[in-house]
Design a protein around this motif. Structure first.
Motif, PDB file in Angstrom:
ATOM      1  N   ARG A   1      49.777 -68.655 -16.189  1.00 35.32           N
ATOM      2  CA  ARG A   1      48.546 -67.886 -16.323  1.00 35.32           C
ATOM      3  C   ARG A   1      47.556 -68.631 -17.225  1.00 35.32           C
ATOM      4  NH1 ARG A   1      49.617 -62.682 -19.390  1.00 35.32           N
ATOM      5  NH2 ARG A   1      49.454 -64.150 -21.132  1.00 35.32           N
TER       6      ARG A   1
ATOM      7  N   HIS B   1      64.110 -61.899 -26.892  1.00 33.17           N
ATOM      8  CA  HIS B   1      63.862 -61.680 -28.314  1.00 33.17           C
ATOM      9  C   HIS B   1      65.189 -61.732 -29.069  1.00 33.17           C
ATOM     10  CE1 HIS B   1      60.090 -60.005 -26.694  1.00 33.17           C
ATOM     11  NE2 HIS B   1      59.591 -60.341 -27.861  1.00 33.17           N
TER      12      HIS B   1
ATOM     13  N   THR C   1      58.439 -60.385 -33.202  1.00 34.58           N
ATOM     14  CA  THR C   1      57.207 -60.812 -32.531  1.00 34.58           C
ATOM     15  C   THR C   1      57.162 -60.258 -31.120  1.00 34.58           C
ATOM     16  OG1 THR C   1      57.219 -62.867 -33.816  1.00 34.58           O
ATOM     17  CG2 THR C   1      55.808 -62.798 -31.866  1.00 34.58           C
ATOM     18  N   ARG C   2      56.061 -59.630 -30.774  1.00 33.19           N
ATOM     19  CA  ARG C   2      55.914 -59.080 -29.427  1.00 33.19           C
ATOM     20  C   ARG C   2      55.146 -60.060 -28.547  1.00 33.19           C
ATOM     21  NH1 ARG C   2      59.717 -56.140 -28.393  1.00 33.19           N
ATOM     22  NH2 ARG C   2      60.545 -57.342 -30.137  1.00 33.19           N
ATOM     23  N   ILE C   3      55.600 -60.192 -27.314  1.00 39.02           N
ATOM     24  CA  ILE C   3      54.914 -61.029 -26.340  1.00 39.02           C
ATOM     25  C   ILE C   3      55.053 -60.342 -24.980  1.00 39.02           C
ATOM     26  CG2 ILE C   3      56.998 -62.454 -26.133  1.00 39.02           C
ATOM     27  CD1 ILE C   3      55.256 -64.761 -25.217  1.00 39.02           C
ATOM     28  N   GLY C   4      53.961 -60.201 -24.293  1.00 42.62           N
ATOM     29  CA  GLY C   4      53.976 -59.499 -23.020  1.00 42.62           C
ATOM     30  C   GLY C   4      54.606 -60.335 -21.920  1.00 42.62           C
ATOM     31  N   PRO C   5      54.954 -59.689 -20.800  1.00 46.09           N
ATOM     32  CA  PRO C   5      55.515 -60.422 -19.657  1.00 46.09           C
ATOM     33  C   PRO C   5      54.542 -61.487 -19.177  1.00 46.09           C
ATOM     34  CG  PRO C   5      55.696 -58.038 -19.352  1.00 46.09           C
ATOM     35  CD  PRO C   5      54.808 -58.246 -20.537  1.00 46.09           C
ATOM     36  N   THR C   6      55.079 -62.659 -18.875  1.00 43.03           N
ATOM     37  CA  THR C   6      54.262 -63.774 -18.400  1.00 43.03           C
ATOM     38  C   THR C   6      54.937 -64.397 -17.197  1.00 43.03           C
ATOM     39  OG1 THR C   6      53.448 -64.246 -20.643  1.00 43.03           O
ATOM     40  CG2 THR C   6      53.214 -66.000 -19.012  1.00 43.03           C
TER      41      THR C   6
END
Length: 302
Positions: A42, A112, A100-105
């Motif tokens: 993305r 995590h 740490t949060r990270i959205g779906p990619t």
């Protein structure tokens, strides 16, 4: 005649953020859809003339898609060590600190977890999990056979060893995955020379057969005769994974000739193929078990 796509010199041979190129006026969103550029993830693009490798993809992920403290992990990490061959379209495993949060990619498998000091290293400019941490994650994330396939390769490359992995697992006793790592270590073998050899060995052992020796050397009056993929020398029974995997017909014929010499002697050599292991593993297992049972009653095994 179709119009040639725009190729600003600043972007030739480069990997870049599409949004940055657009904001700087180098390209339009429509330009990014042209054949001049290849989307990797993305908002991450490459010059279509650039050869995109696994390391290239990992470097792009590390630079633009994951937060500080995160690392390339799992099979993706093993591939950076030269110990796995993920497909070009296979999602890359990344390990992100628990808090740490990270959205779906798209293109990433995000995990995590707690990351201890020493769990990550810099490899050619890419932050990657250490060999020991990579093995731990493989044991947690993959089915045991596939985890051992990659751990075998890491051991064979001498990037780690069994005592170090055992110490790593025991130092994390009580944490999720430590027993899975110990189980994988018990099944691993640095002598494996291909993924299919590893799969064959582990499946046979999990089915209840005694553990075979890897790369067993057979001699005759001190002269080399053969090196066997898997062997039970006390029973003179061996398993060879079909040599066609290395795409070398001459080597395949040399393998067959040396095995014929064994077949003329005391050894039983059983051949495994990808098709047989995939479609008739139970039948192959029965043949190996029968050979071991027959030889366990032979005079020279007593």
């Amino acid at each position: 005649m179709p119009k040639a796509p725009r190729r600003p010199p600043q972007l030739r041979g480069r990997i870049f953020r599409g949004s940055v190129a657009v904001s700087r006026g180098l390209l339009t969103r429509n330009d990014l859809r042209s054949s001049a550029w290849r989307p990797l993830f993305r908002d991450v693009y490459a010059d279509a003339r650039v050869r995109v490798t696994h390391r290239t993809r990992c470097a792009a992920v590390g630079r633009w898609l994951i937060p500080p403290g995160a690392a390339i992990a799992g099979r993706a990490a093993a591939a950076l060590y030269g110990c796995a061959t993920p497909g070009q379209s296979e999602p890359l495993d990344v390990l992100v600190p628990r808090e740490t949060r990270i959205g779906p990619t798209a293109g990433l498998r995000v995990h995590h977890g707690e990351i201890d000091p020493g769990d990550t290293v810099n490899r050619a400019g890419v932050t990657v999990t250490s060999p020991a941490r990579t093995c731990w994650d493989l044991a947690r994330w993959l089915q045991v056979v596939e985890a051992v396939v990659v751990i075998d390769a890491l051991l064979s490359s001498r990037l780690t060893d069994v005592p170090a992995l055992r110490e790593y697992a025991l130092s994390r006793a009580g944490r999720r995955g430590w027993r899975s790592l110990l189980r994988a270590i018990d099944l691993a073998d640095a002598g494996a020379e291909s993924p299919q050899e590893s799969r064959t060995r582990v499946r046979l052992v999990l089915a209840g057969l005694p553990r075979p020796q890897t790369q067993w050397i057979v001699t005759d009056q001190g002269r080399f005769v053969a090196r066997l993929d898997l062997a039970w020398p006390q029973f003179k029974v061996a398993v060879e994974y079909d040599g066609l995997w290395h795409d070398d017909p001459e080597q395949f014929h040399r393998d067959r000739r040396r095995l014929n010499r064994l077949l003329g002697g005391e050894w039983i050599v059983l051949h495994a193929t990808a098709k047989r292991l995939r479609e008739d593993f139970d039948g192959f297992l029965a043949e190996v078990r029968a050979a071991l049972r027959a030889r366990s009653r032979s005079p020279w095994t007593r």
